[in-house]
Structures are given as C-alpha cells and as structure tokens.
Design an enzyme around this catalytic site. Sequence first.
Site, mmCIF file in Angstrom:
data_model
loop_
_atom_site.group_PDB
_atom_site.id
_atom_site.type_symbol
_atom_site.label_atom_id
_atom_site.label_comp_id
_atom_site.label_asym_id
_atom_site.label_seq_id
_atom_site.Cartn_x
_atom_site.Cartn_y
_atom_site.Cartn_z
ATOM 1 N N LYS A 178 0.588 -1.155 0.259
ATOM 2 C CA LYS A 178 -0.140 -0.025 -0.159
ATOM 3 C C LYS A 178 0.925 1.235 -0.110
ATOM 4 O O LYS A 178 1.435 1.736 0.729
ATOM 5 C CB LYS A 178 -1.248 -0.019 1.212
ATOM 6 C CG LYS A 178 -2.015 0.193 1.028
ATOM 7 C CD LYS A 178 -2.222 2.419 1.163
ATOM 8 C CE LYS A 178 -1.918 3.067 1.695
ATOM 9 N NZ LYS A 178 -1.099 4.245 1.619
ATOM 10 N N GLU A 254 9.680 2.058 11.204
ATOM 11 C CA GLU A 254 10.269 2.474 10.624
ATOM 12 C C GLU A 254 9.898 4.349 10.692
ATOM 13 O O GLU A 254 9.016 4.400 9.775
ATOM 14 C CB GLU A 254 10.741 2.141 9.387
ATOM 15 C CG GLU A 254 11.476 1.159 9.266
ATOM 16 C CD GLU A 254 12.718 0.983 8.453
ATOM 17 O OE1 GLU A 254 12.211 1.316 6.994
ATOM 18 O OE2 GLU A 254 13.606 -0.315 8.340
ATOM 19 N N CYS A 288 13.666 11.867 6.483
ATOM 20 C CA CYS A 288 13.397 10.756 8.356
ATOM 21 C C CYS A 288 14.722 10.663 8.524
ATOM 22 O O CYS A 288 14.384 11.335 10.206
ATOM 23 C CB CYS A 288 12.970 9.586 8.341
ATOM 24 S SG CYS A 288 14.070 8.143 7.137
ATOM 25 N N GLU A 390 8.539 16.907 15.347
ATOM 26 C CA GLU A 390 8.512 16.357 14.232
ATOM 27 C C GLU A 390 8.711 17.724 13.119
ATOM 28 O O GLU A 390 6.707 17.278 12.524
ATOM 29 C CB GLU A 390 9.615 14.731 13.489
ATOM 30 C CG GLU A 390 9.119 15.105 11.579
ATOM 31 C CD GLU A 390 9.604 13.288 11.687
ATOM 32 O OE1 GLU A 390 8.420 12.935 11.666
ATOM 33 O OE2 GLU A 390 9.963 12.632 10.844
HETATM 34 P P1 NAD Z 1 1.872 8.536 7.524
HETATM 35 O O1 NAD Z 1 2.356 7.651 8.501
HETATM 36 O O2 NAD Z 1 1.199 9.581 7.510
HETATM 37 O O3 NAD Z 1 1.483 6.813 6.415
HETATM 38 C C1 NAD Z 1 2.426 6.446 5.755
HETATM 39 C C2 NAD Z 1 1.642 4.545 4.894
HETATM 40 O O4 NAD Z 1 1.095 4.377 5.872
HETATM 41 C C3 NAD Z 1 0.661 6.292 3.912
HETATM 42 O O5 NAD Z 1 0.937 4.268 2.746
HETATM 43 C C4 NAD Z 1 -0.632 5.928 4.367
HETATM 44 O O6 NAD Z 1 -1.371 6.620 3.499
HETATM 45 C C5 NAD Z 1 -0.316 5.117 5.923
HETATM 46 N N1 NAD Z 1 -1.270 5.139 6.885
HETATM 47 C C6 NAD Z 1 -1.723 5.795 6.988
HETATM 48 N N2 NAD Z 1 -2.792 5.852 8.752
HETATM 49 C C7 NAD Z 1 -2.154 4.596 8.076
HETATM 50 C C8 NAD Z 1 -3.739 3.394 9.422
HETATM 51 N N3 NAD Z 1 -4.286 3.598 9.592
HETATM 52 N N4 NAD Z 1 -3.567 1.962 9.234
HETATM 53 C C9 NAD Z 1 -2.420 1.955 8.054
HETATM 54 N N5 NAD Z 1 -2.229 2.269 7.478
HETATM 55 C C10 NAD Z 1 -2.209 3.457 7.184
HETATM 56 O O7 NAD Z 1 3.650 8.760 7.276
HETATM 57 P P2 NAD Z 1 3.948 9.683 5.399
HETATM 58 O O8 NAD Z 1 3.193 11.381 6.175
HETATM 59 O O9 NAD Z 1 3.926 8.704 4.357
HETATM 60 O O10 NAD Z 1 5.362 9.737 5.977
HETATM 61 C C11 NAD Z 1 6.394 11.311 6.362
HETATM 62 C C12 NAD Z 1 6.385 10.130 7.899
HETATM 63 O O11 NAD Z 1 7.628 9.428 8.018
HETATM 64 C C13 NAD Z 1 7.235 10.474 8.848
HETATM 65 O O12 NAD Z 1 7.232 11.006 9.924
HETATM 66 C C14 NAD Z 1 8.879 10.289 8.051
HETATM 67 O O13 NAD Z 1 9.329 10.973 9.707
HETATM 68 C C15 NAD Z 1 8.759 8.983 8.091
HETATM 69 N N6 NAD Z 1 9.933 8.456 7.836
HETATM 70 C C16 NAD Z 1 10.354 7.050 8.626
HETATM 71 C C17 NAD Z 1 11.852 6.667 7.850
HETATM 72 C C18 NAD Z 1 12.405 5.609 8.525
HETATM 73 O O14 NAD Z 1 12.679 4.669 7.987
HETATM 74 N N7 NAD Z 1 11.850 5.906 10.230
HETATM 75 C C19 NAD Z 1 11.383 6.847 6.411
HETATM 76 C C20 NAD Z 1 11.015 8.351 6.110
HETATM 77 C C21 NAD Z 1 10.141 8.140 6.228
#
Ligand code: NAD
Length: 486
Positions: A178, A254, A288, A390
């Site tokens: 997804k 992550e 991130c 963040e």
């Molecule tokens: P997000 O958590 O909003 O979304 C990530 C994914 O989760 C998307 O595909 C979204 O549709 C899905 N999602 C959202 N709610 C959900 C639920 N209830 N159930 C299942 N899936 C759900 O994150 P984002 O805005 O896409 O990305 C940015 C964030 O990601 C920042 O916090 C960043 O630090 C983090 N990030 C972490 C890493 C790492 O390796 N630690 C790498 C990249 C980004």
Amino acid sequence: MKDILNFIDGEFTKGTSGRTFDNINPINGEKLGVVHEALEPEVDAAVQAARRALDGPWGTMSVADRTALLHRVADGINARFDEFLDAEILDTGKPLSLASHIDIPRGAANFKVFADVVKNVPAETFQLDTPDGRGALNYGLRTPKGVVAVISPWNLPLLLMTWKVGPALACGNTVVVKPSEETPRTTTLLGEVMKEVGMPDGVFNVVHGFGPESAGAYLTQHPGVDAITFTGETRTGEAIMKAAAVGLRHVSMECGGKNAGVVFADCDLDKAIEGTMRSVFANCGQVCLGTERVYVERPIFDEFVKRLKSSAENLRLGRPEDGDTSMGPLISEEHREKVLSYYKLAVEEGATVVTGGGVPKMDGNLASGWWVEPTIWTGLPETARVIKEEVFGPCCHVQPFDSEDEAIRMANHTDYGLATAIWTEDLSRAHRVAAQIDVGIAWVNSWFLRDLRTAFGGTKHSGIGREGGVHSLEFYTELRNVCVKL
Ligand code: NAD
C-alpha cells in the site's frame, strides 16, 4: 499514466469500489490523473492472491532461481529508468538530480542487494553433547513469514518501498503493498516490471488508498496478513501496531525522527556546512534521517550560522528538470499547511528567524505549487515545540553548546532516536559521542552514507526493529531450529 490502477494477482484493475482520488503535481498543484482506491473487496482479493501464490511456483522455486528473478526485477527497473524517474518526479516534484542519483538507482539496488544477502548468509549450527556420547546437531532453517503487508510513505517512494519488498521477496514471502496516497506511480510501474520479468501472479500486489477506512487499515487488519512492515509517522505506527496485535502479527516500524547534528569546534567546517546543508534541506527537508536540530560548539557558532544562512539562501527552488534546481516543493497542500504552522509557531515561541520562514515567490504556474522557503532559526528554548516535534520540512534550529556533555544531553533531549550526524576531527571524541547519543544510526563526518548491509532503524519513538542486510532476514523469515539426534 492518467488512471492509476491497483495491481492484484498479476492484473491491473480499477476494482469494484468505483472510488477514485486525485493525483496532484506538487510543483503547480495541477491534477495529473486519478487513482483507483482499493476498499475491502480489493484488499481481500490481493491478500488471497498473495496467499495462493505462496503455494504456487513461487513457493517451490529454488533460492537460485528466486534470486535470479529478483536480479531481473532490478534490471527491469534500470531498463525503464527514465519512466521511473518521470513517475517519481511527477508525484513528488523532487529535483531530477536527486531522483536520478538516489531514488531510482537505490530502488533497483534493493532487489540485488537482498537477493545476494539471502544467498550468502549462513544459519546457525550447534553441536550438542548427549549422554550416549553420540551427540546431536542443531541447525537453523529459515522459512518465509508468509504474506507481508508493506505500508510505505511518500518521501522516497520507490526507494523505501523496495527496501521492504526486495528482502521480503528474496526470503520467499509474497507481498501486498500500500504505497502512500500521495505517490502511487512508481509502485504501480513496478507491477508492470514484475509482469515483464515473469514474476508469478500474486507474488507482488499493489492496493491504492488512504489509511483509516481505506486500503491501509483494511490491509493491516486482514487476518490473512502474517507480518506488517511500515515506514511513516510514529502516530500511524501506533495505529498499525494495534491492528497487528490481533492475531499476534509481526511488525517492523520505521518511524519519525527529530535528529540532531552535533558540530564541534575542531570539525572541518567546510565539510560540516556542506553535510549539514544536505541533511537539513535535501528532498525539501522531507527525509526521516534529516537534521532539524543543530548543536554547534560556541567558538564557531556565529561563523557556522553565517555560513549556513548564506548556503541556504543560495539554494535554487525550481522545476525538477532544471539543472540548477537544488530544492523542490513539499509533497502536498496539507503538508505545506503543517510546515507553515511550525514556521509561525517558531516565531511565537521566540525564535530569531535567520533566513526564510515563509512562502517564496515562484514564477508562472509554479506559483500554485506547494513551495516553502528554506528556513533557519536560532534562540528557541529547549522546551519549544519546534525543537521537540518533527516538522518534516526544509528547516532547522541552531543552538550553541559549551561542552561535550552538554551537546550529548541536548541531542538526547527528544522522544525520537533515529539518526545523528557528528562533526569533529578528534577521533576519540567521535567514538565517544557516537556511543552516547541514543539513536539507531550515528554518522561521523557524513550524512546519508548508506551501506545496505548495515542495520537500519530507530530507538524510542523512531521505531521497532532493524532492517538492512542480515537484519532484514531476521524480520522477513521465521527461524526454525532443527535438532537431529545422531
Ligand atoms: P504517514 O504515517 O502519514 O503514512 C505512511 C503510510 O501509512 C501511508 O501509506 C499511509 O496511507 C499509511 N497509513 C496512514 N494511516 C494508516 C492506518 N491507520 N493504517 C494503515 N496505514 C495507514 O507518513 P508519511 O506522511 O507518508 O511519511 C512521513 C513520515 O514518515 C515522517 O514521520 C518520517 O519521519 C517517516 N519516515 C520514516 C522513515 C524511517 O526509515 N524511519 C523513512 C521515511 C519516512
């Protein structure tokens, strides 16, 4: 690609939900096409296809054939490199120079690296003494977890998705992916590559949609999913862990970061400025691992801030394909509102704005894109929300420190624990400080220097578990002990 479809059991499909959402170009806010949303029936079909595929030719394929097939996936991405590049740039607006050097090559590399890891990592063996003197031999046998749900974010779409799909498939699992609703293109294109290289149907599936009451939630709640690997915000990770608790499904998380750069007076200042610039502003601050807090030893503080300001003011915001563009827009209007709310909050909390802090004036149709200015602050107290939360935008706060202990204390003063970048020419200090900052990844005199064989992950609110190299095998396989009495 005007209509972006789900990819289920080897077929592209609109599904039956009839629901679509817009795919928007962040550089100018224009609608590029529509994405067909997957709801419960589509997610169920994808999971069922993935379960069936475990028992098909994929399940009996030799490791040599499986890993050779993954090498062909990587070759297939590289053969269509420009299409992947265009797709990623349309979705994210990131500079072509960045996507062509990092996102797409790493997206392909993730298949080769983990195929090679699987071929080369031995399992444990133990010889056991027994009373009859004949002994027993224990050995580890790795088996796939089963169906793995991959939930990925929008900031490095192909790279972060394949970082999970590569090892999951290398270990013999099947996946339902997804991708983020903001960046559906490259994952969909990967479906085409999977077909081209002869990946058996059902091994790689893609469902599009959002989180709650959409594909994300339906997928993570589906009882046919054996493990969930997630990259995204900490709060989303918490929701997914709750879903995963039902049926005791494995999770790899992550999540977010609030990473500190620590710059000592004995650093090579040119390198520290160049590295900090990248760590703050690369990908418009949407990394991130990016630095949002910079601690600088007092004797070089003024000089550091002056030079960082001047470098930030030299960043060129513009179209991805322009050779001199160094920064693109934010991903979405919603994310820009969030980042701008922190720009406002910083001032309310007492920050001195060294540079930026607003919306830049862009030419032509770029004026309607999701741009923000590269921003640097000083003068915030440690209690400020802008120091603790963040932002995920092109911004940082710079603060002086007077001793190594103080720098370590301030770097650790956060709920997150993903990464740090330490800048010093004193070797002993580098080791000392790296050992004391509570993070998953500590860089010394570098940033984002990644060896895919190494452990990757975060402490505290930044995640659970490690992926990378052999650590990915730990997550994507079950380790069975076979004990043979001799
Ligand atoms: P997000 O958590 O909003 O979304 C990530 C994914 O989760 C998307 O595909 C979204 O549709 C899905 N999602 C959202 N709610 C959900 C639920 N209830 N159930 C299942 N899936 C759900 O994150 P984002 O805005 O896409 O990305 C940015 C964030 O990601 C920042 O916090 C960043 O630090 C983090 N990030 C972490 C890493 C790492 O390796 N630690 C790498 C990249 C980004």
